[in-house]
Design a protein around this motif. Structure first.
Motif, mmCIF file in Angstrom:
data_model
loop_
_atom_site.group_PDB
_atom_site.id
_atom_site.type_symbol
_atom_site.label_atom_id
_atom_site.label_comp_id
_atom_site.label_asym_id
_atom_site.label_seq_id
_atom_site.Cartn_x
_atom_site.Cartn_y
_atom_site.Cartn_z
ATOM 1 N N HIS A 127 0.834 -1.212 0.000
ATOM 2 C CA HIS A 127 0.000 0.000 0.000
ATOM 3 C C HIS A 127 0.865 1.256 0.000
ATOM 4 C CE1 HIS A 127 -3.676 2.197 0.306
ATOM 5 N NE2 HIS A 127 -3.306 2.788 1.425
ATOM 6 N N LYS A 128 0.625 2.145 -0.949
ATOM 7 C CA LYS A 128 1.512 3.314 -1.112
ATOM 8 C C LYS A 128 1.175 4.469 -0.167
ATOM 9 C CE LYS A 128 -0.945 5.720 -4.863
ATOM 10 N NZ LYS A 128 -0.814 6.306 -6.214
ATOM 11 N N ASN A 129 -0.094 4.631 0.203
ATOM 12 C CA ASN A 129 -0.481 5.746 1.078
ATOM 13 C C ASN A 129 -0.489 5.303 2.537
ATOM 14 O OD1 ASN A 129 -0.860 7.582 -1.063
ATOM 15 N ND2 ASN A 129 -2.926 6.793 -1.436
ATOM 16 N N LEU A 130 0.676 4.886 3.020
ATOM 17 C CA LEU A 130 0.827 4.451 4.405
ATOM 18 C C LEU A 130 1.869 5.342 5.073
ATOM 19 C CD1 LEU A 130 0.264 2.447 6.719
ATOM 20 C CD2 LEU A 130 2.057 0.982 5.758
ATOM 21 N N PHE A 131 1.468 6.035 6.152
ATOM 22 C CA PHE A 131 2.323 7.005 6.823
ATOM 23 C C PHE A 131 2.626 6.543 8.249
ATOM 24 C CE2 PHE A 131 -0.235 9.055 3.629
ATOM 25 C CZ PHE A 131 0.615 9.944 2.991
ATOM 26 N N THR A 132 3.890 6.658 8.649
ATOM 27 C CA THR A 132 4.310 6.230 9.984
ATOM 28 C C THR A 132 4.679 7.445 10.835
ATOM 29 O OG1 THR A 132 5.157 4.148 9.087
ATOM 30 C CG2 THR A 132 5.906 4.777 11.280
ATOM 31 N N PHE A 133 4.149 7.462 12.073
ATOM 32 C CA PHE A 133 4.356 8.594 12.974
ATOM 33 C C PHE A 133 4.953 8.135 14.304
ATOM 34 C CE2 PHE A 133 0.953 9.894 10.124
ATOM 35 C CZ PHE A 133 1.274 11.211 9.829
ATOM 36 N N ASP A 134 5.431 9.107 15.080
ATOM 37 C CA ASP A 134 5.850 8.814 16.448
ATOM 38 C C ASP A 134 4.655 8.305 17.242
ATOM 39 O OD1 ASP A 134 8.444 9.659 15.966
ATOM 40 O OD2 ASP A 134 8.056 11.717 16.630
ATOM 41 N N ASP A 135 4.933 7.495 18.241
ATOM 42 C CA ASP A 135 3.868 6.908 19.052
ATOM 43 C C ASP A 135 3.469 7.873 20.169
ATOM 44 O OD1 ASP A 135 2.107 5.265 20.379
ATOM 45 O OD2 ASP A 135 3.385 3.494 20.295
ATOM 46 N N VAL A 136 2.691 8.886 19.800
ATOM 47 C CA VAL A 136 2.231 9.896 20.769
ATOM 48 C C VAL A 136 1.362 9.248 21.845
ATOM 49 C CG1 VAL A 136 0.902 12.022 21.058
ATOM 50 C CG2 VAL A 136 2.352 11.730 19.047
ATOM 51 N N GLY A 137 0.539 8.301 21.428
ATOM 52 C CA GLY A 137 -0.345 7.625 22.377
ATOM 53 C C GLY A 137 0.416 6.899 23.468
ATOM 54 N N GLU A 138 1.536 6.277 23.107
ATOM 55 C CA GLU A 138 2.371 5.589 24.100
ATOM 56 C C GLU A 138 2.934 6.600 25.102
ATOM 57 O OE1 GLU A 138 4.426 2.487 26.000
ATOM 58 O OE2 GLU A 138 2.843 2.401 24.466
ATOM 59 N N MET A 139 3.364 7.750 24.597
ATOM 60 C CA MET A 139 3.922 8.784 25.472
ATOM 61 C C MET A 139 2.871 9.362 26.411
ATOM 62 S SD MET A 139 6.589 10.844 22.989
ATOM 63 C CE MET A 139 5.551 10.973 21.539
ATOM 64 N N LYS A 140 1.623 9.448 25.934
ATOM 65 C CA LYS A 140 0.545 10.040 26.738
ATOM 66 C C LYS A 140 -0.202 8.997 27.562
ATOM 67 C CE LYS A 140 -0.295 14.160 23.943
ATOM 68 N NZ LYS A 140 -0.303 15.148 25.030
ATOM 69 N N GLY A 141 0.123 7.724 27.365
ATOM 70 C CA GLY A 141 -0.485 6.672 28.160
ATOM 71 C C GLY A 141 -1.837 6.204 27.672
ATOM 72 N N PHE A 142 -2.208 6.549 26.433
ATOM 73 C CA PHE A 142 -3.495 6.110 25.869
ATOM 74 C C PHE A 142 -3.334 5.951 24.361
ATOM 75 C CE2 PHE A 142 -7.972 7.040 24.452
ATOM 76 C CZ PHE A 142 -8.534 5.879 24.974
ATOM 77 N N ARG A 143 -3.104 4.720 23.914
ATOM 78 C CA ARG A 143 -2.746 4.462 22.523
ATOM 79 C C ARG A 143 -3.800 4.915 21.497
ATOM 80 N NH1 ARG A 143 1.333 0.571 22.355
ATOM 81 N NH2 ARG A 143 1.572 1.107 20.160
ATOM 82 N N PRO A 144 -5.100 4.772 21.782
ATOM 83 C CA PRO A 144 -6.100 5.159 20.772
ATOM 84 C C PRO A 144 -6.033 6.618 20.318
ATOM 85 C CG PRO A 144 -7.122 3.757 22.425
ATOM 86 C CD PRO A 144 -5.748 4.099 22.934
ATOM 87 N N ILE A 145 -5.405 7.488 21.124
ATOM 88 C CA ILE A 145 -5.355 8.905 20.730
ATOM 89 C C ILE A 145 -4.385 9.132 19.565
ATOM 90 C CG2 ILE A 145 -3.494 9.859 22.174
ATOM 91 C CD1 ILE A 145 -5.594 12.070 22.966
#
Length: 316
Positions: free
Chosen positions: A76-94
């Motif tokens: 899939h070409k339109n796949l973007f990877t980001f820092d794990d902000v949810g892990e840092m904030k303690g709530f992954r779904p965010i």
């Protein structure tokens, strides 16, 4: 007079065509086996109707155990990877909200935009949109189980950290499903949802309660209710339906499964043992008890054929 009416109808039709042509689709994933197989099925459904170039997917850098039959996701070409902000904030779904607002701010996607969960498939193109009278609209499909009472049970007195009173949210509540469409909304809209979600998270932690897994979904409802005077909130019964149904809708949502034959939680591959009740795609290929389940089974069969062909080509 009749020619003016025809001209007006034609203009509206052209606007709808332009709207559909420019529409993008967004979904956020975790980089683990549980989300992998859902993403594989979702991508297959977009391939099936030649809409794959309009599907934008995001994930984060935290990688766990992976699904052993990855094919569609790797290509899939339109796949973007980001820092794990949810892990840092303690709530992954965010992560979903932060990833979405970044794509919007970077102009990778824009409105009109469909936002969906991984546990849906697309059945057909959106050929029509419900009549929209305002320039800004939030069009949603229903989850019959996502009620006001359910929200208050899992996030007690949530309105205490919101702009309005309990009675306002109860009166304006809508059972938001796993798919919704945003048209003409300002780019800052997701930032508002983030602010509401984080307020809800802080409240639950302060109350010494576990943070509800659907807190972000609740934040969308609260935010749209807060903006009700400025946007249209529209229920479209043709947008999505659950797996245990036969309605002819654009999306099928299998979050609640097909009791007793299938539930997505049977295939979580959770570490350390990474156990699963068999292969989810093989399981879904045998589900035929409802029209929606039968459609998903046909997608699963397509995937199994591709998997077999890929295995054969690798042996050569």
């Amino acid at each position: 007079w009749s020619s003016d009416v025809c001209s007006s109808d034609l203009e509206k039709r052209l606007q709808v065509i332009l709207l559909l042509y420019s529409m993008k689709y967004f979904v956020s994933l975790e980089k683990d086996a549980y989300h992998d197989w859902q993403a594989e099925l979702l991508i297959e459904s977009f391939n099936n109707i030649a809409l794959i170039d309009d599907l934008y997917m995001t994930t984060n850098v935290t990688e766990k155990n992976r699904y052993p039959h990855l094919l569609n996701l790797l290509k899939h070409k339109n796949l973007f990877t980001f820092d794990d902000v949810g892990e840092m904030k303690g709530f992954r779904p965010i992560n979903e909200l932060y990833q979405l607002t970044t794509l919007i701010m970077d102009k990778a996607v824009s409105f009109p935009l469909v936002v969906m969960k991984p546990h849906v498939v697309i059945k057909e193109k959106i050929e029509k949109i419900v009549e929209i009278n305002e320039a800004r609209a939030f069009v949603y499909g229903v989850d019959p189980y996502f009620t006001f009472d359910n929200a208050t049970k899992n996030c007690e007195n949530f309105w205490e950290c919101c702009e309005q009173e309990e009675s306002y949210y109860k009166e304006n509540w809508f059972n938001l499903g796993s798919v919704f469409l945003m048209i003409g909304l300002p780019d800052w809209i997701v930032n508002k949802v983030i602010k509401v979600a984080e307020s809800l998270i802080i409240k639950q932690i302060s109350d010494k309660k576990p943070v509800w897994k659907d807190t972000c979904k609740l934040a969308w409802i609260i935010s749209m209710c807060d903006l009700k005077k400025h946007i249209e909130i529209i229920y479209d019964q043709t947008l999505s339906s659950i797996m245990n149904d036969g309605k002819n809708t654009v999306f099928i949502d299998y979050e609640h499964g097909l009791p007793p034959d299938f539930n997505k939680l049977m295939f979580k591959y959770e570490p350390p043992a990474c156990l699963s009740f068999g292969d989810p795609i093989e399981n879904m290929s045998k589900l035929i008890s409802t029209p929606n389940a039968h459609f998903i089974s046909k997608l699963a069969l397509l995937m199994l054929r591709k998997r077999k062909l890929n295995a054969t080509s690798l042996k050569k």
